[in-house]
Design a protein around this motif. Structure first.
Motif, mmCIF file in Angstrom:
data_model
loop_
_atom_site.group_PDB
_atom_site.id
_atom_site.type_symbol
_atom_site.label_atom_id
_atom_site.label_comp_id
_atom_site.label_asym_id
_atom_site.label_seq_id
_atom_site.Cartn_x
_atom_site.Cartn_y
_atom_site.Cartn_z
ATOM 1 N N GLY A 19 0.803 -1.226 0.000
ATOM 2 C CA GLY A 19 0.000 0.000 0.000
ATOM 3 C C GLY A 19 0.832 1.271 0.000
ATOM 4 N N PRO A 20 0.203 2.393 0.385
ATOM 5 C CA PRO A 20 0.848 3.712 0.218
ATOM 6 C C PRO A 20 1.796 4.111 1.342
ATOM 7 N N GLY A 21 2.373 3.146 2.065
ATOM 8 C CA GLY A 21 3.153 3.494 3.245
ATOM 9 C C GLY A 21 4.636 3.696 3.035
ATOM 10 N N CYS A 22 4.995 4.387 1.966
ATOM 11 C CA CYS A 22 6.409 4.735 1.747
ATOM 12 C C CYS A 22 6.508 6.246 1.698
ATOM 13 N N PRO A 23 7.033 6.895 2.745
ATOM 14 C CA PRO A 23 7.015 8.362 2.785
ATOM 15 C C PRO A 23 7.825 9.013 1.675
ATOM 16 N N VAL A 24 8.896 8.367 1.277
ATOM 17 C CA VAL A 24 9.716 8.934 0.202
ATOM 18 C C VAL A 24 8.955 8.864 -1.130
ATOM 19 N N CYS A 25 8.222 7.771 -1.325
ATOM 20 C CA CYS A 25 7.501 7.574 -2.593
ATOM 21 C C CYS A 25 6.392 8.608 -2.775
ATOM 22 N N ILE A 26 5.741 8.983 -1.672
ATOM 23 C CA ILE A 26 4.577 9.865 -1.823
ATOM 24 C C ILE A 26 4.913 11.328 -1.534
ATOM 25 N N CYS A 27 6.151 11.594 -1.173
ATOM 26 C CA CYS A 27 6.564 12.988 -0.939
ATOM 27 C C CYS A 27 6.370 13.763 -2.246
ATOM 28 N N PRO A 28 5.573 14.823 -2.232
ATOM 29 C CA PRO A 28 5.234 15.459 -3.502
ATOM 30 C C PRO A 28 6.450 16.050 -4.211
ATOM 31 N N GLU A 29 6.369 15.979 -5.512
ATOM 32 C CA GLU A 29 7.494 16.429 -6.327
ATOM 33 C C GLU A 29 7.853 17.878 -6.028
ATOM 34 N N GLY A 52 5.406 16.420 6.252
ATOM 35 C CA GLY A 52 4.901 15.320 7.081
ATOM 36 C C GLY A 52 3.518 14.879 6.624
ATOM 37 N N ARG A 53 3.257 13.601 6.758
ATOM 38 C CA ARG A 53 1.970 13.057 6.313
ATOM 39 C C ARG A 53 1.411 12.084 7.346
ATOM 40 N N LEU A 54 0.090 11.990 7.369
ATOM 41 C CA LEU A 54 -0.593 10.975 8.182
ATOM 42 C C LEU A 54 -0.975 9.817 7.268
ATOM 43 N N THR A 55 -0.853 8.603 7.769
ATOM 44 C CA THR A 55 -1.088 7.444 6.892
ATOM 45 C C THR A 55 -2.571 7.115 6.699
ATOM 46 N N ALA A 113 -3.182 17.839 2.138
ATOM 47 C CA ALA A 113 -1.810 17.747 1.623
ATOM 48 C C ALA A 113 -1.768 16.943 0.330
ATOM 49 N N ASN A 114 -0.803 17.308 -0.492
ATOM 50 C CA ASN A 114 -0.605 16.630 -1.770
ATOM 51 C C ASN A 114 0.260 15.385 -1.572
ATOM 52 N N TRP A 115 -0.097 14.300 -2.225
ATOM 53 C CA TRP A 115 0.691 13.068 -2.203
ATOM 54 C C TRP A 115 1.138 12.790 -3.637
ATOM 55 N N ARG A 116 2.408 12.535 -3.807
ATOM 56 C CA ARG A 116 2.912 12.288 -5.158
ATOM 57 C C ARG A 116 2.199 11.074 -5.755
ATOM 58 N N GLY A 117 1.710 11.257 -6.942
ATOM 59 C CA GLY A 117 1.041 10.156 -7.623
ATOM 60 C C GLY A 117 -0.408 9.999 -7.252
ATOM 61 N N ILE A 118 -0.843 10.697 -6.204
ATOM 62 C CA ILE A 118 -2.201 10.487 -5.719
ATOM 63 C C ILE A 118 -3.011 11.774 -5.814
ATOM 64 N N GLY A 119 -2.418 12.884 -5.413
ATOM 65 C CA GLY A 119 -3.133 14.151 -5.395
ATOM 66 C C GLY A 119 -3.411 14.582 -3.969
ATOM 67 N N THR A 120 -4.287 15.572 -3.827
ATOM 68 C CA THR A 120 -4.562 16.118 -2.495
ATOM 69 C C THR A 120 -5.484 15.179 -1.717
ATOM 70 N N LYS A 174 2.317 20.779 -8.933
ATOM 71 C CA LYS A 174 1.293 20.080 -8.155
ATOM 72 C C LYS A 174 0.298 19.401 -9.092
ATOM 73 N N ARG A 175 0.774 18.426 -9.831
ATOM 74 C CA ARG A 175 -0.115 17.732 -10.760
ATOM 75 C C ARG A 175 -0.452 16.364 -10.190
ATOM 76 N N VAL A 176 -1.707 16.008 -10.288
ATOM 77 C CA VAL A 176 -2.125 14.697 -9.792
ATOM 78 C C VAL A 176 -1.409 13.620 -10.599
ATOM 79 N N GLY A 177 -0.866 12.642 -9.909
ATOM 80 C CA GLY A 177 -0.249 11.515 -10.605
ATOM 81 C C GLY A 177 1.110 11.837 -11.198
ATOM 82 N N GLU A 178 1.720 12.933 -10.745
ATOM 83 C CA GLU A 178 2.986 13.355 -11.354
ATOM 84 C C GLU A 178 4.098 12.346 -11.093
ATOM 85 N N MET A 179 4.562 11.724 -12.138
ATOM 86 C CA MET A 179 5.667 10.766 -12.072
ATOM 87 C C MET A 179 6.493 10.918 -13.354
#
Ligand code: SF4
Length: 375
Positions: A52-62, A163-166, A267-274, A304-309
């Motif tokens: 699942g989405p529990g990698c803080p580095v992976c979801i840190c927004p670009e 910082g993010r909450l899971t 908060a924005n999540w990389r690859g996911i959005g706000t 800040k684009r949704v799904g930015e990868m």
């Protein structure tokens, strides 16, 4: 009484399971323990374990990584970050540094740390310079950062907080209508801080069995057995399969620090959005430590684009549990830990890197494409 991994494997093998049942393990630490112990090949074939989405580095927004790079390049400061963050790539033009590591090679003073305490040490050792701590992480990392400020950080220590909450990410998946899992293994570390009760909504609101697990095979298998037993019995509850560490209510002092220093915001999540209420920001009384308020802004709203990868990278789908890492067309080909394309191949908690490190070498993207064509 605690049981061994063998005991739980035996019990799992005896369950009258349906043809397919999907369990999401939220935490990158869980995915690492599962993959390195080879649990996927040990449990019955009809159990699918979905990272699942529990990698803080992976979801840190670009945009936050980009801002850290630009600050380090354009301001006279020391930028510090957890080691994993240094290699996270952003989509900057090729002529520009595309990661903190490349910015360091271009002359920026960037230092890797392993714990927030090192940030204080570096700031005290360099009182004449500004030290910016790029603090990206979940509750387990953010709580010590909050404690650091509450207890009195040096004036020259500033935060670029990411910082993010899971739980809100899991809530978002559940509310999407297509969560992609039938049961949940909740993160042990986060529950240690915030209390296991934080995951009760999974059961109470969404009718999905859940169990908190630790990071050894025996506790992970116990949690798998618990949620599967719940599914079969039709009686769902939040089980705590890590009671030696996870206590009701969590760590009250850590929660006090978090409340005192930070407030929860969208908060924005990389690859996911706000995601609503999924981020931390500093409270006004700590504004003097907020680099976003104290120094010139290098924020680039267009990032800040949704799904930015990066092009071709499927990290967004991997993070959301929609595909397995080796179903990305770049897995093990253009993208390896040595030359990562997306953040999931960078971090020790990123599913792509974990799968590669645990020996998964086959790329299933062609099979996925063929299935799509047939379907
Ligand atoms: S293999 Fe690389 S490119 Fe593909 S999803 Fe993972 S990190 Fe992204």
């Amino acid at each position: 009484m605690k049981h061994s991994a063998e005991f739980w494997l035996d019990r799992l093998g005896q369950l009258p399971l349906p043809d397919k049942v999907r369990i999401m393990n939220v935490c990158g630490g869980h995915e690492r323990a599962i993959s390195l112990a080879g649990l996927r090949s040990a449990i019955p074939d009809n159990i699918e374990l979905v990272p699942g989405p529990g990698c803080p580095v992976c979801i840190c927004p670009e945009e936050d990584v980009y801002e850290a790079i630009q600050l380090s390049l354009h301001e006279d400061l020391i930028l510090i970050a957890f080691g994993d963050m240094l290699r996270v790539p952003v989509n900057a033009p090729k002529r520009e540094p595309r990661s903190l590591e490349q910015a360091r090679a271009a002359g920026a003073d960037i230092r890797a740390i392993a714990s927030p305490g090192e940030a204080v040490t570096i700031a005290r050792a360099n009182p004449e310079r500004k030290v910016v701590f790029f603090a990206a992480g979940f509750e387990t990392t953010t709580a010590p950062v909050a404690a650091m400020l509450a207890e009195g950080a040096p004036d020259n220590l500033l935060l670029l907080l990411s910082g993010r909450l899971t739980w809100p990410a899991v809530a978002m998946l559940l509310e999407s209508g297509t969560p992609g899992f039938d049961a949940l293994i909740a993160p042990g570390h986060v529950s240690t801080i915030m209390g296991p009760e934080e995951w009760a909504f999974v059961v109470e609101k969404h009718g999905i069995p859940a169990a908190v697990a630790g990071f050894r095979p025996d506790t992970l298998l116990a949690a798998m057995y618990s949620v599967l037993r719940q599914l079969l019995d039709g009686r769902y509850f939040l089980d705590n399969c890590y009671p030696e560490v996870v206590r009701p209510g969590g760590n009250a002092l850590a929660q006090t620090y978090l409340r005192e220093v930070m407030q929860v915001s969208d908060a924005n999540w990389r690859g996911i959005g706000t995601i609503p209420d999924s981020g931390y920001r500093l409270r006004e009384r700590y504004a003097a430590h907020d680099v976003r308020l104290v120094m010139p802004s290098y924020a680039d709203e267009s990032r800040k684009r949704v799904g930015e990868m990066p092009p071709g990278c499927d990290c967004a789908s991997v993070v959301l549990g929609k595909i397995y890492p080796n179903q990305c067309q770049l897995y093990g080909l253009a993208c390896t830990p040595r030359k990562p394309i997306g953040p999931c191949m960078v971090s020790d908690e990123g599913a792509c890197r974990i799968w590669w490190s645990s020996g998964v070498r086959d790329n299933l993207a062609p099979a996925r494409a063929a299935n799509r064509a047939v379907g």
